[in-house]
Design an enzyme around this catalytic site. Structure first.
Site, mmCIF file in Angstrom:
data_model
loop_
_atom_site.group_PDB
_atom_site.id
_atom_site.type_symbol
_atom_site.label_atom_id
_atom_site.label_comp_id
_atom_site.label_asym_id
_atom_site.label_seq_id
_atom_site.Cartn_x
_atom_site.Cartn_y
_atom_site.Cartn_z
ATOM 1 N N LYS A 277 1.070 -1.283 -0.368
ATOM 2 C CA LYS A 277 0.331 -0.097 0.183
ATOM 3 C C LYS A 277 0.856 0.916 0.117
ATOM 4 O O LYS A 277 1.557 1.446 0.949
ATOM 5 C CB LYS A 277 -0.394 -0.305 1.028
ATOM 6 N N GLU A 361 -19.491 -3.112 10.452
ATOM 7 C CA GLU A 361 -20.233 -2.261 11.925
ATOM 8 C C GLU A 361 -21.226 -3.722 12.506
ATOM 9 O O GLU A 361 -21.750 -2.938 13.437
ATOM 10 C CB GLU A 361 -20.764 -1.507 11.192
ATOM 11 N N ARG A 389 -24.920 0.528 8.418
ATOM 12 C CA ARG A 389 -24.744 -1.048 8.353
ATOM 13 C C ARG A 389 -25.407 -2.379 9.512
ATOM 14 O O ARG A 389 -25.594 -3.482 9.527
ATOM 15 C CB ARG A 389 -23.253 -1.576 8.212
HETATM 16 C C1 LIG Z 1 -19.000 0.175 5.178
HETATM 17 C C2 LIG Z 1 -17.498 0.861 5.436
HETATM 18 N N1 LIG Z 1 -16.877 0.897 6.582
HETATM 19 C C3 LIG Z 1 -15.241 1.689 6.265
HETATM 20 C C4 LIG Z 1 -15.445 2.192 5.696
HETATM 21 C C5 LIG Z 1 -13.888 3.128 5.661
HETATM 22 N N2 LIG Z 1 -13.052 2.642 4.789
HETATM 23 C C6 LIG Z 1 -12.217 2.621 3.545
HETATM 24 S S1 LIG Z 1 -11.223 2.018 2.481
HETATM 25 C C7 LIG Z 1 -11.263 1.779 4.402
HETATM 26 C C8 LIG Z 1 -9.854 0.138 4.359
HETATM 27 C C9 LIG Z 1 -9.922 -0.321 3.137
HETATM 28 O O1 LIG Z 1 -8.896 -1.860 3.585
HETATM 29 P P1 LIG Z 1 -8.561 -2.689 1.955
HETATM 30 O O2 LIG Z 1 -10.357 -3.403 1.137
HETATM 31 O O3 LIG Z 1 -7.835 -3.788 2.282
HETATM 32 O O4 LIG Z 1 -8.096 -1.698 0.573
HETATM 33 P P2 LIG Z 1 -6.457 -1.339 0.547
HETATM 34 O O5 LIG Z 1 -6.450 0.762 1.415
HETATM 35 O O6 LIG Z 1 -6.111 -1.725 1.610
HETATM 36 O O7 LIG Z 1 -6.776 -0.936 -0.496
HETATM 37 C C10 LIG Z 1 -12.177 1.362 5.537
HETATM 38 C C11 LIG Z 1 -12.316 0.925 6.546
HETATM 39 C C12 LIG Z 1 -15.940 1.585 4.158
HETATM 40 N N3 LIG Z 1 -15.641 3.075 3.170
HETATM 41 N N4 LIG Z 1 -17.380 0.828 4.194
#
Ligand SMILES: Cc1ncc(C[n+]2csc(CCOP(=O)(O)OP(=O)(O)O)c2C)c(N)n1
Ligand SMILES: CC(=O)[C@@H](O)[C@H](O)COP(=O)(O)O
Ligand SMILES: [Mg+2]
Length: 615
Positions: A277, A361, A389
């Site tokens: 990342k 959530e 959610r």
């Molecule tokens: C239901 C929900 N909860 C929290 C988030 C906030 N959020 C956005 S990106 C993320 C992390 C995503 O991690 P990953 O899927 O591994 O993608 P990466 O950023 O590592 O590429 C979070 C927690 C969201 N978008 N949707």
């Protein structure tokens, strides 16, 4: 050298041209995001995956479903939006997430995590049902894989027999470091390069030899039996997927070949790729959490161009720490949003009472209910739109037993550049529909502190505070926890408001004063249970009322108060309900969006004058 604004047919470029393209994409993303802000680290980590996707699939016809979608910038650049990247997340500019309205290449909307496999399977089923022929791909991160919805999709897809490619982008990170058993399981998956190569070659040979396919079927059954008994396999294989990986997610050559191979497989395939990342930008590689979502920054130093300002989230986090120091029952829960909700200092001070459940959530609400039932005092800090959610758990697990769970509902109201999926416009409706819920709306940092103290110490049952993204706006008082407070006595019109809109209403009130009207301004501190006695008394006096709030019209306090007025026989000569309306709101700055919704001071002043003119 391929220029980004004249992308050739990516099916025909060579491996070295593809590598050169990745370098240019990376440089472009860093440059563009440094000037507009946005999601940086996740986009840098998915450059090669996206180029390989575009070399193998036709995203105008094949359907690529991005999970969360914050990693779609390379895809947007490769589909004719390189120039438009300079308008990223600006009002009227391109969105920071995929949007079908923006391009035929954007298969689905995105913003909330863990839905991509479900959506992709739905597309695959429709394709089969309609006898159509295109490929369906889901790109999901390891963080999104901590969300239960992802398993519902995987479980159903694995045995569906539908040709479907799930690309798991595993970088060990959510926004902060990824958590939970899934992250551990992924870490245990080891690459078997020789095995992968053998499998591909053997399958190819069997497909051309006379009688090969029959031999292949028999040997495949034997191999599967051996693997399932003797070799540990990934849960994905157990679910019915052909599992490929984990492979290097920055090797665009290898990824292209594997995706071409996966494309030919007639069934559900999961390609597990390992990425970094923030890849290619040292500050982001070093601190991927700090560079997940960024405001404008200096490329040379990586430093933000605007200093960070005090926020409702930091005020909340600080207040939680103060309370936790006095009460050992208090614990803090986050759903993968520790820093966004201001709980970083809580984790540092009370690590044994801090729980990051991942992007889960619904689970967080149910877990908090279990904690409360057994004597803990859970405080769940969560974005308003993400708490959607957990709505059933609010009713089923918390409210029926009247459990004392405290909710810090952050990002309530317009959030700005994240747009439709992230604006917290529905929490007033869904929280006020929960029986027994106490709902406060702090309008200042001081009120966050006083309302949270009251919520923890004096309220029994479920209790929530809803507060906005960012800082205060124009009001810094502390009106305490009485249901309402009169901020200004007047006689011409009653202005009712709460939360972040208080600032604009005070400004509009001053404009009315200057125009010769004397408005009465009443602020709601507590939305639920509703006690609008002071409001009704005021409306009886002024006979005109305007209610302004930063939430959707349906289920807002305007509707609730208007209904109560009618029931009490208080019928004003004229009334205006000012809110964000009944639709979804696009992206832009919060100031632009408040003007768009008529919630800025000037619009509220005009609306009040209209009410005053009505006889
Ligand atoms: C239901 C929900 N909860 C929290 C988030 C906030 N959020 C956005 S990106 C993320 C992390 C995503 O991690 P990953 O899927 O591994 O993608 P990466 O950023 O590592 O590429 C979070 C927690 C969201 N978008 N949707
Ligand atoms: C992609 C995602 O859902 C989060 O990164 C979100 O954009 C964070 O929003 P804030 O910037 O308001 O913390
Ligand atoms: Mg990740």
């Amino acid at each position: 050298m391929i220029q980004l604004d004249e992308i050739p047919n990516l099916k025909e470029i060579s491996d070295s041209e593809a590598e050169g393209l990745c370098a240019r994409l990376r440089a472009r993303i860093i440059d563009a995001v440094s000037r507009t802000g946005g999601h940086l680290a996740s986009n840098l980590g998915t450059v090669e995956i996206t180029v390989a996707l575009h070399r193998v699939f036709d995203t105008g016809r094949d359907r690529v479903v991005f999970d969360v979608g914050h990693q779609c910038y390379s895809h947007k650049i490769l589909t004719g939006r390189d120039t438009a990247m300079d308008t990223l997340r600006t009002f009227g500019g391109i969105a920071g997430y995929p949007k079908p309205q923006e391009s035929q290449d954007d298969a689905f909307i995105a913003g909330h995590a863990s839905n991509s496999v479900s959506v992709a399977l739905g597309m695959a089923r429709a394709r089969s049902q309609r006898g159509e022929d295109y490929h369906v791909i889901a790109l999901i991160g390891d963080g999104a894989l901590t969300g239960g919805l992802a398993y519902e999709g995987l479980s159903n897809a694995g045995l569906s027999g539908e040709p479907l490619l799930v690309i798991l982008n595993d970088n060990g990170m959510s926004i902060t470091k990824n958590v939970g058993g899934v992250a551990q399981h992924l870490a245990h998956q080891r690459l078997k390069p020789q095995y992968l190569q053998f499998k591909k070659g053997y399958r190819k040979m069997m497909s051309v030899l006379p009688g090969g396919p029959q031999i292949y079927r028999v040997t495949h059954k034997i191999k599967t039996a051996i693997k399932e008994t003797l070799l540990p396999c990934s849960m994905f294989e157990d679910m019915g997927f052909i599992y490929l990986g984990p492979v290097d997610g920055h090797d665009v050559r290898g990824l292209t070949r594997l995706m071409r191979y996966a494309k030919e497989l007639k069934g559900p395939v999961l390609l597990h790729v390992r990425t970094v990342k923030g890849k290619g930008y040292p500050p982001a590689e070093k601190n991927p959490d700090a560079y997940h979502g960024v405001s404008r920054f200096c490329v040379q130093t990586g430093e933000p161009l605007q200093p960070s300002r005090p926020s409702f989230s930091s005020a909340f986090g600080q207040a939680v720490c103060e309370l936790a120091a006095e009460d050992g029952r208090i614990c803090a829960v986050t759903a993968a949003m520790r820093d966004g909700t201001g709980l970083g200092s809580f984790e540092a001070q009370f690590p044994e009472r801090f729980f990051d459940v991942g992007i889960a959530e619904g689970h967080a609400v149910a877990m908090a209910a279990g904690m409360a039932k057994q004597g803990s005092l859970p405080i769940f800090a969560v974005y308003s739109s993400f708490l959607q959610r957990g709505y059933d758990m609010l009713l089923h697990d918390v409210a029926i037993l009247g459990l004392h769970v405290v909710f810090g509902v952050d990002r309530a109201g317009l959030v700005g550049e994240d747009g439709e999926t992230h604006h917290g416009l529905f929490d007033v409706a869904y929280l006020s529909s929960v029986p027994g819920m106490t709902l406060f709306a702090p309008a200042s940092f001081a009120e966050v502190r006083s309302m949270l103290r009251h919520a923890v110490r004096k309220v029994s049952g479920p209790v929530a505070l809803r507060y906005p993204r960012g800082g205060e706006s124009g009001y810094r008082g502390d009106a305490g926890v009485e249901p309402t407070v009169c901020l200004k006595v007047g006689k011409a019109i009653t202005l009712v408001t709460y939360g972040i809109t208080t600032g604009s209403v005070l400004e509009a009130g001053a404009m009315l004063e200057a125009a010769g009207y004397a408005p009465e301004i009443i602020k709601l501190n507590r939305l639920m249970p509703l006690d609008d006695e002071e409001i009704l008394a005021s409306v009886k006096k002024t006979e005109r009322v305007l209610i302004a709030e930063e939430c959707a019209a349906m289920g807002g306090m305007g509707q609730q108060i208007a209904a109560h007025m009618a029931a009490q026989g208080v019928v004003p000569k004229a009334m205006a309900l000012c809110n964000t309306g009944s639709g979804f709101i696009t992206h832009g700055t919060t100031a632009e969006l408040r003007r768009l919704c008529g919630l800025d001071a000037e619009s509220l002043y005009q609306a009040a004058v209209e009410v005053l003119k009505r006889e």
